[in-house]
Design a protein around this motif. Structure first.
Motif: not given
Length: 610
Positions: A259, A261, A263, A307, A321, A376, A605, A607
């Motif tokens: 993943i 991400a 954000s 993350n 998240t 999410v 995101r 994946s």
């Protein structure tokens, strides 16, 4: 006599060729007067079961259990795996393969958790009796063979003159179906037996020159196709040998998920002005799944992640998240568990690490319960009162009471490997779960859940980071007992719409320092729109109230406002292995405090599953 045996030899050879053609190949030659459609010449020949498995493994990606099938939300201290597709009990579970790529998502998510229980695998090769064919005496007995079919006359002769071609018990011939080794051996043996009888009796029904001519013409007409099939078989055998020589393991398969991400948060949350900046994080998981009996699975999972956790800069767990965790890119053993079947209805899983409540029971929130493919936000995945409870080591049992009713029981603890006082299997923080899942139809699922939890002093987190600070620690860090009740439901009236929801209640009691009590509520509704704008994509809307302290004997720890969580997302399925999900969620009266403003969280995101 030599002529007699010569005819028999050519008849057997011609019949062998004809039987291969009729049962396994696809014909490109022109038809007779009827001009009926002829099968595609690329239809595969019948292979052994080993060759079938090889072709499936090399020509197409393996499928995962919706079970099944069908990643986790990552508990603090215990990471949850919400996308173990195949191996958790469900009502009406499909029969998943024993070892599958659990992280592979199906086009339509399973209505049960992605961790379906092990079910007895299909036998590696069907016995001849399973698809046995009964001898027929007239071609008219075969309901799917018509006089206009190009092979009608050949079948008529083989059936009525020699009695060596059989049909299926339902009265069909299935001429376009792939031929198995069992069926070929049975057909060839029947014809050879009949020829032997004819040679011995020398009756008027002996093989005629016309019959041999017809079979020889068929053999010559499809000589190119037969040669092509021979080459394809040789190629498959070579590939089989190469794979066997270079395979990773005879018992273990590898599957994984990554993943990425991007954000950021916006607005005035629990700590005033926003202090975060846009960032890029990741999470990588590698699952090593081993099977030793065909009805078991040992899972060893490695993980590395980095993350951003927004509960720290924003001052509230509500902003977390579904895949966060600042592990500093360190590779860790994230999960170690072993599953096996008792009978055909009972699945048992023993976890030494990483086995959490959302791993072991049906979650009843299709499309959104996965960290890689679903919501999410952490709150939008499932009922936090039930599945975000303490424990990551212990045992879970799923028993199928009936085709519609499943019982889940589990006991999970946080400090099983610690032998000091106040820890261990039975003295540390734990969560004991019981859940009944009822699926009266393929469109409806209902679940009634109860969890008894205990959080020892300085290890209190009742909702594992999905509600207000007071909801997670209603009595600060004093030892706490909780009775958790949950109701979950999912209704899928069509293939383009799914409605799910839950309600959760926790009766909490302080066990050290005082005996204060508190009541904590939460609820949510999710709307899923599969195939929105394009096939395979999913649109989603999630609305709910994160865990809130509605009553507390410690007045300063009672929430004085109600936060509303609203989340919108759209998952774009780029391919079977890649998806991109832009999403945003907003939280009003952040942390259930009337003096706090509104917080926004934006996520992009991506994946990858393999």
């Amino acid at each position: 006599m030599s002529n007699l045996f010569g005819k028999s030899f050519w008849f057997c050879l011609a019949f062998f060729s004809n039987l291969l053609v009729v049962k396994n190949t696809v014909f490109a030659a022109e038809t007779t007067a009827a001009q009926v459609p002829i099968p595609d010449p690329q239809e595969p020949i019948a292979l052994s079961e080993t060759q079938h498995q090889l072709a499936a493994e090399t020509d197409a990606p393996s499928q995962a259990v919706s079970v099944v099938p069908p990643p986790e939300t990552g508990h603090s201290g215990a990471t949850a795996d919400t996308s173990e597709s195949q191996l958790t009990a469900t009502s009406n579970p499909p029969p998943p393969p024993v070892i599958a790529s659990d992280l592979k998502q199906s086009e339509t998510p399973a209505t049960k958790p992605e961790k379906n229980p092990l079910t007895p695998p299909e036998t590696a090769a069907q016995s001849p009796d399973a698809t046995s064919m009964n001898q027929v005496t007239s071609v008219s007995q075969l309901s799917d063979v018509r006089p206009t079919d190009w092979a009608f006359q050949a079948l008529q002769s083989l059936v009525e003159r020699y009695g060596c071609i059989a049909g299926y018990p339902d009265g069909t011939y299935r001429g376009n179906r792939a031929l198995t080794r069992y069926e070929f051996a049975a057909g060839l043996n029947a014809c050879l037996d009949q020829i032997t009888k004819l040679i011995g009796s020398s009756t008027a029904n002996f093989v005629t020159q016309e019959d041999l001519a017809v079979l020889q013409r068929l053999q010559e007409e499809f000589a190119a196709e037969l040669e092509s099939l021979r080459g394809r078989v040789d190629a498959l055998e070579a590939r089989t040998s190469e794979l066997e020589a270079n395979q990773f393991s005879t018992t273990t398969t590898l599957n994984g998920e990554t993943i990425f991400a991007v954000s950021d948060t916006f607005g005035k949350g629990a700590v005033g002005d926003d202090k975060t900046t846009a960032n890029l994080g990741y999470r990588v998981r590698l699952n090593f799944d081993s099977s030793f009996t065909g009805n078991d699975r040992l899972r060893t999972r490695l993980q590395a992640r980095n993350n951003a956790r927004y509960d720290r800069p924003t001052g509230t767990p509500m902003t977390r998240t579904n895949f966060d965790g600042d592990g500093g890119s360190e590779i860790t053993l994230d999960k170690l568990s072993y599953q096996f079947l008792i009978g055909s209805r009972t699945n048992i899983e023993i976890g030494a690490k990483g086995l959490t409540s959302d791993d072991v029971a049906p979650l009843i929130n299709p499309y959104f319960d996965s960290a890689a493919q679903g919501a999410v936000s952490r709150f939008g995945a499932f009922n936090p009162a039930i599945y975000n409870t303490p424990g990551e080591t212990g045992i879970a049992i799923n028993h199928q009471l009936s085709d519609q009713l499943n019982l889940t029981l589990s006991y999970l603890t946080n400090t099983a490997a610690d032998s000091t006082e106040g820890n261990g299997l039975f003295n540390g923080s734990y969560g004991a779960l019981a859940q009944l899942t009822y699926s009266p139809s393929s469109e409806l699922d209902l679940a009634l859940s109860y969890v008894r939890s205990y959080s020892r002093k300085n290890d209190v987190d009742l909702s594992l980071g999905t509600g207000s600070n007071s909801a997670n620690q209603p009595f600060n860090q004093n030892a706490t007992r909780g009775n958790h009740f949950g109701l979950q439901a999912s209704w899928r009236p069509s293939s383009r719409f799914a409605l799910s929801g839950w309600a959760g209640y926790v009766d909490a009691q302080q066990l050290s320092g005082d005996d204060a009590q508190a009541q904590i509520w939460n609820g949510g509704v999710t709307f899923a729109f599969p195939d929105l704008f394009s096939e395979g994509n999913v649109g989603g809307l999630i609305v709910g109230v994160p865990p809130k302290v509605a009553r507390n004997d410690i007045k300063e720890n009672k929430d004085n406002a109600t936060s509303l969580h609203v989340e919108a997302l759209y998952r774009i399925q780029v391919s079977d292995f890649i998806s991109i999900t832009p999403g945003v969620y907003v939280i009003t009266n952040t942390d259930h405090k009337k003096d706090n403003g509104t917080t926004w969280v934006g996520v992009l995101r991506t994946s990858f599953t393999f």
